[in-house]
Write a protein that holds these residues in place. Structure first.
Motif, short mmCIF file in Angstrom:
data_model
loop_
_atom_site.label_atom_id
_atom_site.label_comp_id
_atom_site.label_asym_id
_atom_site.label_seq_id
_atom_site.Cartn_x
_atom_site.Cartn_y
_atom_site.Cartn_z
N ALA A 235 0.83 -1.21 0.00
CA ALA A 235 0.00 0.00 0.00
C ALA A 235 0.86 1.26 0.00
N LEU A 236 1.93 1.26 0.79
CA LEU A 236 2.78 2.44 0.89
C LEU A 236 3.55 2.72 -0.40
N SER A 237 3.73 1.70 -1.23
CA SER A 237 4.41 1.90 -2.51
C SER A 237 3.43 2.16 -3.65
N SER A 238 2.14 2.29 -3.30
CA SER A 238 1.09 2.49 -4.29
C SER A 238 0.59 3.93 -4.24
N PRO A 239 -0.25 4.31 -5.23
CA PRO A 239 -0.86 5.65 -5.21
C PRO A 239 -2.20 5.70 -4.49
N ALA A 240 -2.49 4.74 -3.60
CA ALA A 240 -3.76 4.72 -2.89
C ALA A 240 -4.04 6.08 -2.25
N PHE A 241 -5.31 6.52 -2.31
CA PHE A 241 -5.64 7.83 -1.75
C PHE A 241 -5.87 7.77 -0.24
N TYR A 242 -5.98 6.54 0.31
CA TYR A 242 -6.20 6.39 1.74
C TYR A 242 -5.57 5.09 2.20
N ILE A 243 -4.83 5.16 3.32
CA ILE A 243 -4.29 3.98 3.98
C ILE A 243 -4.59 4.14 5.46
N GLY A 244 -5.38 3.23 6.02
CA GLY A 244 -5.72 3.29 7.43
C GLY A 244 -5.41 1.99 8.11
N ALA A 245 -4.99 2.06 9.37
CA ALA A 245 -4.61 0.85 10.09
C ALA A 245 -5.20 0.85 11.49
N LEU A 246 -5.63 -0.33 11.90
CA LEU A 246 -6.21 -0.52 13.23
C LEU A 246 -5.10 -0.45 14.28
N GLY A 247 -5.47 -0.02 15.49
CA GLY A 247 -4.51 -0.01 16.59
C GLY A 247 -4.51 1.31 17.34
#
Length: 305
Positions: A235-247
Motif C-alpha cells: 500500500a505504501l508503494s502504491s498511489p492509494a488515496f487512503y491507507i488506514g490501520a487498526l490499533g
C-alpha cells in the motif's frame, strides 16, 4: 357542438431509478438514446447552497423516464419536463431554478439557485467513451459546447468540473475500490457496509487481489503488526488515496518504528491514518465500520472533490 380534435398525449416525467451514480446515469442515457431518444441535463451553476456538486446529471428518456439528481429531489421532475420539450424540439436549452429563476413556484430548500444545461443527445459515442474509460478505472471528461450544442470527449482530464470559456467540462472518475485486509470479525462488517455504499470491495490480502490504483483505499484491520506488513508495504508503494490501520496510538508508534528501521521514509509512513477512522475509540464492529467508511469518503472528497 362537438369538435373532433386529435392531439399527441403529453409525456409525463416519471422517475425510473433512484440512484445518483454517474456511470448508471450515463448508461441509462445510452440505453434511452437507443430506444427512442434522450437528453442529458447537467448542473452547470450553483448560486448559494446546493444539494449536488457541479457536473451532476439527470438523464431523461423520450418516453418520460428519468434518473439522476441535480438537486435534493425538488426540481428533477421539472428538469425532466424541460428535457422532454427539448427532445421534442431537437434544441438544447439552459434553465434556471431557485434564486434568479423565472419559475417562482419552484423553490430550493437550501434557498439558493441552480442552472441546468439540457443537451439533446444526437450520438452516444462520447458517453460510451466515458463508460469505457471508467470501466478500465481511468478518469475521463466530457465537454459540452452550449453554443454548438455538441458533446465531445475531453482531450485532457480537468481537475474540477466547471466552465472553460463557452464550454462546460465534466470529469468522471472510477468508483472507490476498498481493499480490506485482516483476520478479525470487523472485516466482514466493513466489507458488507462498503458494498451497500456502492464501493468495489476486495476482502483479503491475496497478492492477486491487491490491484491498488489512485482510486483505492486500503484498510488494515489486523491485531498483529507482523500480519499486516506485507499488505502495508504494498500500500505504501502504491498511489492509494487512503491507507488506514487498526490499533492504538502506542501500537502505531511501534508500527512507525518498525517501518523506519526497515528504511521506509517518513513521507511514506506519514500517509497512514492510525488509529483508523473518523471518530473513536469504538467498541463494536458496526461503529468501527461507520467510522472507517466516513473517513474514506472524506479522504476521497478531499483528493478528488
Amino acid at each position: 357542438m362537438l369538435c373532433d380534435v386529435t392531439s399527441t398525449p403529453r409525456v409525463i416525467p416519471v422517475r425510473a431509478r433512484a440512484g445518483d451514480d454517474p456511470a448508471e446515469i450515463l448508461q441509462f442515457a445510452v440505453e434511452a438514446m437507443r430506444c427512442g431518444g434522450a437528453a442529458l441535463a447537467t448542473l452547470v451553476e450553483i448560486r448559494g447552497g446546493a444539494a449536488r456538486a457541479l457536473g451532476a446529471h439527470v438523464a431523461v428518456a423520450a418516453d418520460g423516464r428519468y434518473c439522476g439528481y441535480v438537486s435534493g429531489g425538488c426540481v428533477e421532475t421539472a428538469v425532466a419536463a424541460e428535457a422532454l420539450e427539448a427532445i421534442a424540439e431537437g434544441v438544447d436549452r439552459i434553465v434556471k431554478f431557485g434564486e434568479g429563476s423565472p419559475f417562482f413556484d419552484i423553490a430550493l430548500p437550501c434557498g439558493g439557485g441552480i442552472t441546468v444545461a439540457i443537451h439533446v443527445l444526437r450520438t452516444v459515442d462520447p458517453i460510451a467513451g466515458i463508460l469505457a474509460a471508467i470501466s478500465k478505472r481511468q478518469s475521463a471528461g466530457l465537454v459540452l459546447d452550449t453554443d454548438a450544442q455538441q458533446l465531445t470527449l475531453s482531450d485532457r482530464i480537468p481537475a474540477r468540473c466547471g466552465w472553460r470559456g463557452g464550454e462546460f467540462l465534466t470529469v468522471y472518475r472510477p468508483q472507490t475500490r476498498l481493499v480490506v485486509s485482516g483476520q478479525t470479525g470487523e472485516v466482514e462488517v466493513v466489507c458488507r457496509l462498503a458494498e451497500a455504499a456502492g464501493y468495489q470491495v476486495v476482502c483479503g490480502d491475496q497478492e492477486a487481489q491487491l490491484n491498488i490504483d489512485p482510486f483505492t483505499a486500503v484498510v488494515l484491520l489486523h491485531h498483529d503488526l507482523d500480519r499486516e506488513m506485507h499488505v502495508l508495504d504494498k500500500a505504501l508503494s502504491s498511489p492509494a488515496f487512503y491507507i488506514g490501520a487498526l490499533g492504538s496510538t502506542r501500537t502505531h508508534r511501534l508500527r512507525v518504528e518498525r517501518l523506519r528501521s526497515n528504511g521506509v521514509p517518513a513521507e511514506s509512513f506519514n500517509r497512514i491514518k492510525a488509529p483508523i477512522g473518523i471518530f473513536g475509540p469504538t467498541r463494536d464492529a458496526v461503529s468501527l465500520a461507520i467510522s472507517i467508511l466516513a473517513d474514506v469518503a472524506a479522504a476521497r472528497l478531499e483528493a478528488f472533490a
